[in-house]
Design a protein around this motif. Sequence first.
Motif, PDB file in Angstrom:
ATOM      1  N   GLY A 123      57.455  35.641  48.606  1.00  0.00           N
ATOM      2  CA  GLY A 123      56.607  34.186  48.684  1.00  0.00           C
ATOM      3  C   GLY A 123      55.137  34.203  49.122  1.00  0.00           C
ATOM      4  O   GLY A 123      54.566  33.230  49.099  1.00  0.00           O
ATOM      5  N   HIS A 124      54.714  35.213  49.539  1.00  0.00           N
ATOM      6  CA  HIS A 124      53.406  35.526  49.853  1.00  0.00           C
ATOM      7  C   HIS A 124      52.438  35.192  48.760  1.00  0.00           C
ATOM      8  O   HIS A 124      52.884  35.309  47.592  1.00  0.00           O
ATOM      9  N   VAL A 125      51.129  34.772  49.106  1.00  0.00           N
ATOM     10  CA  VAL A 125      50.202  34.631  48.178  1.00  0.00           C
ATOM     11  C   VAL A 125      49.086  35.666  48.268  1.00  0.00           C
ATOM     12  O   VAL A 125      48.376  35.664  49.656  1.00  0.00           O
ATOM     13  N   LEU A 126      48.725  36.677  47.501  1.00  0.00           N
ATOM     14  CA  LEU A 126      47.815  37.783  47.905  1.00  0.00           C
ATOM     15  C   LEU A 126      46.481  37.173  47.239  1.00  0.00           C
ATOM     16  O   LEU A 126      45.935  37.683  46.392  1.00  0.00           O
ATOM     17  N   LEU A 127      45.612  36.529  48.213  1.00  0.00           N
ATOM     18  CA  LEU A 127      44.451  35.991  47.942  1.00  0.00           C
ATOM     19  C   LEU A 127      43.324  36.397  48.775  1.00  0.00           C
ATOM     20  O   LEU A 127      43.475  36.322  50.099  1.00  0.00           O
ATOM     21  N   GLN A 128      42.441  37.353  48.378  1.00  0.00           N
ATOM     22  CA  GLN A 128      41.541  37.904  49.117  1.00  0.00           C
ATOM     23  C   GLN A 128      40.605  37.126  49.408  1.00  0.00           C
ATOM     24  O   GLN A 128      40.264  36.110  48.696  1.00  0.00           O
ATOM     25  N   PRO A 129      39.904  37.294  50.757  1.00  0.00           N
ATOM     26  CA  PRO A 129      39.000  36.004  51.288  1.00  0.00           C
ATOM     27  C   PRO A 129      37.888  35.847  50.429  1.00  0.00           C
ATOM     28  O   PRO A 129      37.331  34.744  50.187  1.00  0.00           O
ATOM     29  N   GLU A 130      37.314  36.865  49.823  1.00  0.00           N
ATOM     30  CA  GLU A 130      35.994  36.931  48.834  1.00  0.00           C
ATOM     31  C   GLU A 130      36.334  36.057  47.724  1.00  0.00           C
ATOM     32  O   GLU A 130      35.645  35.351  47.236  1.00  0.00           O
ATOM     33  N   LEU A 176      54.809  31.303  30.466  1.00  0.00           N
ATOM     34  CA  LEU A 176      55.908  31.586  31.304  1.00  0.00           C
ATOM     35  C   LEU A 176      55.942  30.382  32.387  1.00  0.00           C
ATOM     36  O   LEU A 176      57.097  30.100  32.509  1.00  0.00           O
ATOM     37  N   ARG A 177      55.013  29.812  32.832  1.00  0.00           N
ATOM     38  CA  ARG A 177      55.268  28.500  33.654  1.00  0.00           C
ATOM     39  C   ARG A 177      55.577  27.467  32.737  1.00  0.00           C
ATOM     40  O   ARG A 177      56.576  26.733  33.132  1.00  0.00           O
ATOM     41  N   GLU A 178      55.271  27.143  31.604  1.00  0.00           N
ATOM     42  CA  GLU A 178      55.683  26.286  30.776  1.00  0.00           C
ATOM     43  C   GLU A 178      57.200  26.373  30.196  1.00  0.00           C
ATOM     44  O   GLU A 178      58.045  25.290  30.095  1.00  0.00           O
ATOM     45  N   ARG A 179      57.664  27.455  30.322  1.00  0.00           N
ATOM     46  CA  ARG A 179      58.944  27.767  29.879  1.00  0.00           C
ATOM     47  C   ARG A 179      60.068  28.075  31.037  1.00  0.00           C
ATOM     48  O   ARG A 179      61.052  28.269  31.037  1.00  0.00           O
ATOM     49  N   GLY A 180      59.553  27.615  32.308  1.00  0.00           N
ATOM     50  CA  GLY A 180      60.129  27.484  33.379  1.00  0.00           C
ATOM     51  C   GLY A 180      60.531  28.829  34.033  1.00  0.00           C
ATOM     52  O   GLY A 180      61.549  28.829  35.077  1.00  0.00           O
ATOM     53  N   SER A 181      59.794  29.976  33.789  1.00  0.00           N
ATOM     54  CA  SER A 181      59.898  31.174  34.357  1.00  0.00           C
ATOM     55  C   SER A 181      59.747  31.113  36.002  1.00  0.00           C
ATOM     56  O   SER A 181      58.733  30.451  36.247  1.00  0.00           O
ATOM     57  N   THR A 182      60.831  31.604  36.902  1.00  0.00           N
ATOM     58  CA  THR A 182      60.419  31.567  38.341  1.00  0.00           C
ATOM     59  C   THR A 182      59.899  33.042  38.816  1.00  0.00           C
ATOM     60  O   THR A 182      59.771  33.103  40.115  1.00  0.00           O
ATOM     61  N   ALA A 183      59.522  33.869  37.841  1.00  0.00           N
ATOM     62  CA  ALA A 183      58.919  35.145  38.351  1.00  0.00           C
ATOM     63  C   ALA A 183      57.731  34.961  39.034  1.00  0.00           C
ATOM     64  O   ALA A 183      56.869  34.043  38.458  1.00  0.00           O
ATOM     65  N   ARG A 184      57.730  35.866  40.167  1.00  0.00           N
ATOM     66  CA  ARG A 184      56.107  35.863  40.813  1.00  0.00           C
ATOM     67  C   ARG A 184      55.587  36.917  39.835  1.00  0.00           C
ATOM     68  O   ARG A 184      55.819  37.940  39.667  1.00  0.00           O
ATOM     69  N   VAL A 185      54.131  36.523  39.587  1.00  0.00           N
ATOM     70  CA  VAL A 185      53.313  37.259  38.624  1.00  0.00           C
ATOM     71  C   VAL A 185      52.108  37.949  39.492  1.00  0.00           C
ATOM     72  O   VAL A 185      51.606  37.273  40.009  1.00  0.00           O
ATOM     73  N   LEU A 186      52.259  39.324  39.438  1.00  0.00           N
ATOM     74  CA  LEU A 186      51.277  39.992  40.175  1.00  0.00           C
ATOM     75  C   LEU A 186      50.387  40.855  39.266  1.00  0.00           C
ATOM     76  O   LEU A 186      50.801  41.432  38.291  1.00  0.00           O
ATOM     77  N   ILE A 187      48.980  40.288  39.205  1.00  0.00           N
ATOM     78  CA  ILE A 187      47.976  40.921  38.215  1.00  0.00           C
ATOM     79  C   ILE A 187      47.790  42.311  38.652  1.00  0.00           C
ATOM     80  O   ILE A 187      47.407  42.638  39.829  1.00  0.00           O
ATOM     81  N   VAL A 188      47.901  43.426  37.790  1.00  0.00           N
ATOM     82  CA  VAL A 188      47.494  44.669  37.891  1.00  0.00           C
ATOM     83  C   VAL A 188      46.432  44.783  36.982  1.00  0.00           C
ATOM     84  O   VAL A 188      46.458  45.071  35.661  1.00  0.00           O
ATOM     85  N   THR A 189      45.085  44.971  37.609  1.00  0.00           N
ATOM     86  CA  THR A 189      43.773  45.035  36.592  1.00  0.00           C
ATOM     87  C   THR A 189      42.808  45.928  36.932  1.00  0.00           C
ATOM     88  O   THR A 189      42.833  46.412  37.998  1.00  0.00           O
ATOM     89  N   SER A 190      42.003  46.063  35.947  1.00  0.00           N
ATOM     90  CA  SER A 190      40.778  47.081  36.264  1.00  0.00           C
ATOM     91  C   SER A 190      39.547  46.237  36.290  1.00  0.00           C
ATOM     92  O   SER A 190      38.611  46.808  36.836  1.00  0.00           O
ATOM     93  N   PHE A 191      39.548  44.989  36.189  1.00  0.00           N
ATOM     94  CA  PHE A 191      38.527  44.152  36.433  1.00  0.00           C
ATOM     95  C   PHE A 191      38.340  43.701  37.934  1.00  0.00           C
ATOM     96  O   PHE A 191      39.166  43.381  38.686  1.00  0.00           O
ATOM     97  N   THR A 192      36.916  43.754  38.414  1.00  0.00           N
ATOM     98  CA  THR A 192      36.889  43.548  39.677  1.00  0.00           C
ATOM     99  C   THR A 192      35.996  42.123  39.725  1.00  0.00           C
ATOM    100  O   THR A 192      35.696  41.587  40.900  1.00  0.00           O
ATOM    101  N   GLU A 193      35.269  41.715  38.400  1.00  0.00           N
ATOM    102  CA  GLU A 193      34.687  40.203  38.722  1.00  0.00           C
ATOM    103  C   GLU A 193      35.494  39.066  39.100  1.00  0.00           C
ATOM    104  O   GLU A 193      36.474  38.954  38.560  1.00  0.00           O
ATOM    105  N   HIS A 194      35.088  38.259  39.928  1.00  0.00           N
ATOM    106  CA  HIS A 194      35.683  37.065  40.189  1.00  0.00           C
ATOM    107  C   HIS A 194      35.967  36.262  39.269  1.00  0.00           C
ATOM    108  O   HIS A 194      36.963  35.374  39.095  1.00  0.00           O
ATOM    109  N   ARG A 195      34.976  35.996  38.161  1.00  0.00           N
ATOM    110  CA  ARG A 195      35.053  35.178  37.325  1.00  0.00           C
ATOM    111  C   ARG A 195      36.450  35.521  36.236  1.00  0.00           C
ATOM    112  O   ARG A 195      36.824  34.710  35.514  1.00  0.00           O
ATOM    113  N   THR A 196      36.763  36.793  36.341  1.00  0.00           N
ATOM    114  CA  THR A 196      37.823  37.276  35.647  1.00  0.00           C
ATOM    115  C   THR A 196      39.347  37.032  36.233  1.00  0.00           C
ATOM    116  O   THR A 196      40.120  36.469  35.667  1.00  0.00           O
TER     117      THR A 196
END
Length: 215
Positions: A127-134, A75-95
Amino acid sequence: MPDTASPIRVLLVDDHQVVRRGLRTFLEVQDDIEVVGEAADGEQAVERAAELAPDVVLMDLKMPKVDGIEALRLLRERGSTARVLIVTSFTEHRTMVPALRAGAAGYVYKDVDPEALAGAIRSVHAGHVLLQPELAAALLAEDVPAPPQGRGGTLTDREREVLSHIADGRSNREIARSLHLSEKTVKTHVSNILMKLDVADRTQAALWAVRNQQQ
């Protein structure tokens, strides 16, 4: 006077039809959110994003053919301006760390409260960044090469001020209000910051700022 603002255009991306149906059922009752399409994998997501030009993409990570992280890169390479919100079942930081580095604006878990999901969509669209402190701490703790010496040294004082607000998750409108600038001026500063830091979006700029504040 009635609100005539256009609804937030959302693309749903998940390989499970029942998940997409559940998301659509809830989001379609929101007055300010419009589901414009669906995709069952990352490959379809890139195609549908090019076709539909959504404002926000709700993206699963684990999908067949092309997974969520690779779809983010495409998406980034092709110039998309959409904001991507991940909806996931993973809780590990490495993911989640690779997804944020690939350009995601944030993430929520699949068991998120419906109203919180709608709020998250509105937040990343603003325009917010949803970045949890942990998760920020996990990013800083990663064994990642430090930025080259002097990187960011060409930022002006005003650009550093704007970058600090970006790192705090503030939208352009909030930054403009705080610094007594026009939104157009803030957008120009943001564009200059991304260029000078050689990063693709404000999420990565925020991560750069967080890392360098700790050094």
